[in-house]
Design a protein around this motif. Structure first.
Motif, PDB file in Angstrom:
ATOM      1  N   GLU A  46      -7.462   3.578  -1.861  1.00  0.00           N
ATOM      2  CA  GLU A  46      -7.359   2.522  -0.855  1.00  0.00           C
ATOM      3  C   GLU A  46      -8.641   2.348  -0.047  1.00  0.00           C
ATOM      4  N   PHE A  87       0.844  -1.185   0.000  1.00  0.00           N
ATOM      5  CA  PHE A  87       0.000   0.000   0.000  1.00  0.00           C
ATOM      6  C   PHE A  87       0.883   1.239   0.000  1.00  0.00           C
ATOM      7  N   ILE A 117      -5.005  -2.721  -5.965  1.00  0.00           N
ATOM      8  CA  ILE A 117      -5.733  -2.718  -4.695  1.00  0.00           C
ATOM      9  C   ILE A 117      -6.944  -3.641  -4.789  1.00  0.00           C
ATOM     10  N   TYR A 140      -2.791   1.254 -10.030  1.00  0.00           N
ATOM     11  CA  TYR A 140      -2.839   1.134  -8.574  1.00  0.00           C
ATOM     12  C   TYR A 140      -4.228   0.691  -8.112  1.00  0.00           C
TER      13      TYR A 140
END
Length: 138
Positions: free
Chosen positions: A27, A6, A69, A65
């Motif tokens: 996130e 992360f 995730i 990204y």
């Protein structure tokens, strides 16, 4: 299996405020973001500006990204409950349907979700059920 780190937990990294905000939104809201267009709208910047700044600061595009995730969470959900329907996992990870999720999962991991469960599920059979999955069934 590819390990996702992360970006918000990286030590010694000082990201610009816009990038930190984008990382946080990705996130936390990965399951609800339709894509980078929506992310840019929420951050009140243009999509090209967000992509340029995010990629320069992190070395990965915001779209990649977001996928990382989502796949991180999908892998965890697949291993936490062998009987959890793929449609539930797909929705919980931000995919509109199980078919699209399966294609994206195979592209990222090299195997379909069902095979991933069979291969890696044995290693985590004694783990606790995923709390996200439990909430979805309530």
């Amino acid at each position: 299996m590819e390990q996702v780190i992360f970006l918000s937990q990286r030590q010694k990294e000082s990201f610009p405020a816009l990038v930190r905000d984008a990382i946080s939104l990705i996130e936390v809201n990965f399951a609800f973001l339709y894509g980078i267009d929506e992310l840019a709208d929420q951050l009140e910047v243009t999509k090209p500006h967000l992509i340029r700044l995010f990629t320069a600061a992190t070395g990965i595009s915001p779209g990649q990204y977001l996928i990382h995730i989502r796949m991180y969470h999908a892998r965890g959900m697949l291993l936490s409950g062998a009987d959890t329907p793929l449609e539930i996992i797909a929705g919980a990870c931000g995919y509109s349907n199980a078919n699209y999720f399966c294609k994206a999962f195979k592209k990222q991991t090299g195997m379909p979700p069902s095979e991933y469960r069979k291969v890696f599920g044995r290693e985590s059979q004694h783990s606790e059920p995923d709390p996200i999955i439990q909430k979805l069934y309530l």
